[in-house]
Design a protein around this motif. Structure first.
Motif, PDB file in Angstrom:
ATOM      1  N   ARG A 129      47.747  31.587  39.999  1.00 57.17           N
ATOM      2  CA  ARG A 129      46.643  32.215  38.944  1.00 57.17           C
ATOM      3  C   ARG A 129      45.946  31.006  38.251  1.00 57.17           C
TER       4      ARG A 129
ATOM      5  N   PHE B 212      43.667  25.192  40.335  1.00 58.26           N
ATOM      6  CA  PHE B 212      42.404  24.961  40.619  1.00 58.26           C
ATOM      7  C   PHE B 212      42.390  24.067  41.699  1.00 58.26           C
TER       8      PHE B 212
ATOM      9  N   THR C  51      32.893  27.202  46.976  1.00 62.46           N
ATOM     10  CA  THR C  51      32.579  27.530  45.423  1.00 62.46           C
ATOM     11  C   THR C  51      31.853  28.589  44.809  1.00 62.46           C
ATOM     12  N   ASP C  52      32.222  29.201  43.903  1.00 59.76           N
ATOM     13  CA  ASP C  52      31.382  30.346  43.274  1.00 59.76           C
ATOM     14  C   ASP C  52      31.196  29.777  41.847  1.00 59.76           C
TER      15      ASP C  52
ATOM     16  N   VAL D 237      32.132  30.611  38.905  1.00 59.00           N
ATOM     17  CA  VAL D 237      33.266  30.143  37.764  1.00 59.00           C
ATOM     18  C   VAL D 237      33.899  28.693  38.350  1.00 59.00           C
ATOM     19  N   THR D 238      34.107  28.409  39.770  1.00 59.40           N
ATOM     20  CA  THR D 238      34.517  27.038  39.997  1.00 59.40           C
ATOM     21  C   THR D 238      33.597  26.075  39.729  1.00 59.40           C
TER      22      THR D 238
ATOM     23  N   SER E 106      41.362  27.923  49.979  1.00 62.86           N
ATOM     24  CA  SER E 106      41.324  29.233  49.095  1.00 62.86           C
ATOM     25  C   SER E 106      41.627  30.493  49.831  1.00 62.86           C
TER      26      SER E 106
ATOM     27  N   ARG F 126      41.764  29.366  43.131  1.00 58.70           N
ATOM     28  CA  ARG F 126      40.279  29.072  42.636  1.00 58.70           C
ATOM     29  C   ARG F 126      39.963  27.736  43.206  1.00 58.70           C
ATOM     30  N   THR F 127      38.589  27.659  44.068  1.00 56.91           N
ATOM     31  CA  THR F 127      38.332  26.370  44.631  1.00 56.91           C
ATOM     32  C   THR F 127      36.879  25.983  44.501  1.00 56.91           C
TER      33      THR F 127
ATOM     34  N   ASP G  47      40.599  25.928  30.975  1.00 53.20           N
ATOM     35  CA  ASP G  47      41.136  27.011  31.645  1.00 53.20           C
ATOM     36  C   ASP G  47      41.488  27.932  30.688  1.00 53.20           C
TER      37      ASP G  47
ATOM     38  N   ASP H 299      39.471  37.762  35.119  1.00 50.20           N
ATOM     39  CA  ASP H 299      40.032  39.008  35.575  1.00 50.20           C
ATOM     40  C   ASP H 299      40.601  39.770  34.223  1.00 50.20           C
TER      41      ASP H 299
END
Length: 495
Positions: A347, A350, A392-393, A395-396, A431, A437-438, A478, A484
């Motif tokens: 969690r 990265f 990718t999103d 956040v990442t 991922s 996370r990626t 981070d 979350d």
């Protein structure tokens, strides 16, 4: 350098040296391991692991994939991993299990396509052969050994058909791999007589005692090919049990352009990412200048094989390699004694999936989405796709972009046109398998999947700097991110 040329960054010079070693995935891993050993890394995956904070380790799989990691000097169980992943393979013609072919007094070698290459670019090139050979020396011992070979002189060629025999050639040429991609290796009559060219080194001849042992290969391969392979492996032709070989362009990788601003090379996709991640890891874990002593997590790189064909292999991104490494690291560092240490570690982790990106082509600019045209010199490209072809999103992407901005490194964005298909990478695979996370990124390049590709020297420098910033800065950044944990009873009070 050429008169009037500029001085390329040292990272580009070092990268070219790396590319010229790394003709195949096996040679790429060897080149990586040599540099890791020089930087103080050591380990064997088959041994029991005894790890310690500040230690630096690596292991290989199949000699075509490698994982290296350094434990933070302030490590505590449950700390995260910062991973940069890349792949060692590139599209190429590979030799078939039975290579022996002939036509019109030419000896030829049967090949099969590996990945999705621009196959027309392989015509009329001076081709060598490289890869892995399984050798078992008769009368020496009963062990079969893995040997790397690299025949770096022109020994094969795939000739084009003359324009006079096909006047429509310039209107479009569809390569039929089975029919057209069968390179010439020798003249049948000269090969039968053992005659070589004036400039070629004298081939190694099979000894009389080898004749019986060679029968296993007699129907599969031309003696001319076996002699070349055996000479490169330092053995007799009869000692060659099997091989995994590919064709390679013998023209060396080089720095070019009027101002020495480009790299011209085969296999930039994805050796440029392999080099950049390696250089960054070594820099971020050196005894001089890095903040590894204050790091609580683990800094890792993983170079996988078989990305170009889907990553489904024991040494691909779809394998257990990453999970095995993370699980063993957590256990060796005392994670089994702490509840949920391995799960909490993921969690906090990265992954940067590093694979080359499409630079905008000056002659085909319309092939790019107008608002997302990566250019040479403008930094690493963050890749986006709504259908998860890239991992990718928001956040990442922010994490990667923010770390680059803090280091003063430029960054750019890419999304494919909505009316075109999108390729994929190891990112979605990693991922999914790890739950980590990626982000998908890559340096911009042109001529992707050609026998000869090009990228910018400055972008190699930018890649090394950006990946170094990720290794050195992610853990602290981070700690400031709330996603979350921002729901229910875990909600952090507003300031």
């Amino acid at each position: 350098m050429a008169p009037g040329g500029g001085t390329p960054p040292q990272e580009a010079v070092d990268a070219v040296a790396y590319f010229n070693e790394a003709w195949t995935p096996y040679h790429a891993v060897l080149a990586t391991c040599r540099r890791l050993i020089d930087a103080g890394y050591e380990i064997n995956e088959r041994d029991a692991w005894t790890l310690k904070p500040g230690g630096k380790y690596f292991f290989t799989r199949n000699m075509s994939a490698v994982c290296a990691f350094a434990v933070g000097g302030s490590h505590v169980p449950g700390s995260g991993f910062v991973v940069v992943g890349a792949h060692t393979d590139s599209p190429c013609p590979k030799l078939k299990p039975n290579t022996k072919a002939s036509s019109e007094r030419f000896l030829q070698v049967r090949t099969q396509n590996y990945g999705g290459g621009l196959w027309y670019t392989w015509f009329d090139r001076d081709l060598g052969v490289a890869g892995r050979v399984v050798v078992k020396r008769a009368g020496v011992d009963e062990k079969a050994r893995h040997a790397l070979v690299k025949i770096d002189r022109p020994v094969m060629r795939i000739p084009s058909l003359a324009i006079h025999l096909n006047r429509e050639m310039n209107n479009g040429f569809a390569v039929n791999f089975q029919q057209h991609m069968v390179p010439i290796i020798a003249n049948a009559a000269e090969a039968a007589l053992g005659v070589g060219s004036v400039d070629a080194p004298e081939p190694k001849r099979a000894k009389a005692s080898d004749e019986g042992a060679s029968e296993k290969n007699a129907g599969r391969h031309h003696p001319a090919l076996l002699e070349l392979v055996a000479e490169a492996a330092g053995c007799d032709p009869a000692d060659v049990c099997d091989f995994d070989l590919q064709l390679c362009d013998v023209q060396p990788s080089t720095i070019g352009g009027a101002k020495n601003e480009y790299i011209f090379s085969g296999r930039l996709d994805n050796l440029a990412s392999c080099y950049a991640s390696l250089a960054a890891l070594i820099k971020a874990t050196s005894d001089d200048g890095s903040n590894l002593a204050e790091e609580t997590g683990i800094r890792m790189l993983v170079h996988y094989d078989h990305e170009e064909v889907g990553s489904d292999s024991a040494q691909g991104a779809g394998s257990s390699m990453t999970e095995d490494a993370m699980r063993r690291v957590c256990r060796a560092l005392g994670g089994d004694d702490v509840e949920g240490a391995a799960e909490r570690s993921r969690r906090k982790s990265f992954i940067v999936s590093a694979d080359m990106a499409h630079a905008v082509h000056p002659n085909y600019a319309d092939k790019h989405e107008p608002g997302h045209r990566p250019r040479f010199g403008d930094g690493v490209v963050i890749k986006h796709n709504a259908n998860q072809r890239y991992a990718t999103d928001a956040v990442t992407a922010w994490l990667f972009r923010e770390l680059g901005e803090r280091a003063g490194v430029p960054v750019q964005e890419f999304v494919v046109r909505s009316d075109l298909g999108c390729g994929s990478t190891i990112g979605p695979i990693l991922s999914t398998r790890t739950g980590i996370r990626t982000v998908d990124v890559g340096a911009p390049q042109l001529s992707m999947h050609s026998v000869r590709e090009m990228c910018g020297c400055d972008d190699v420098k930018h890649s090394v700097a950006h990946f170094t910033a990720v290794y050195e800065g992610f853990t602290k950044l981070d700690e400031t991110l709330m996603v979350d944990g921002a729901v229910g009873n875990l909600c952090r009070p507003c300031d």
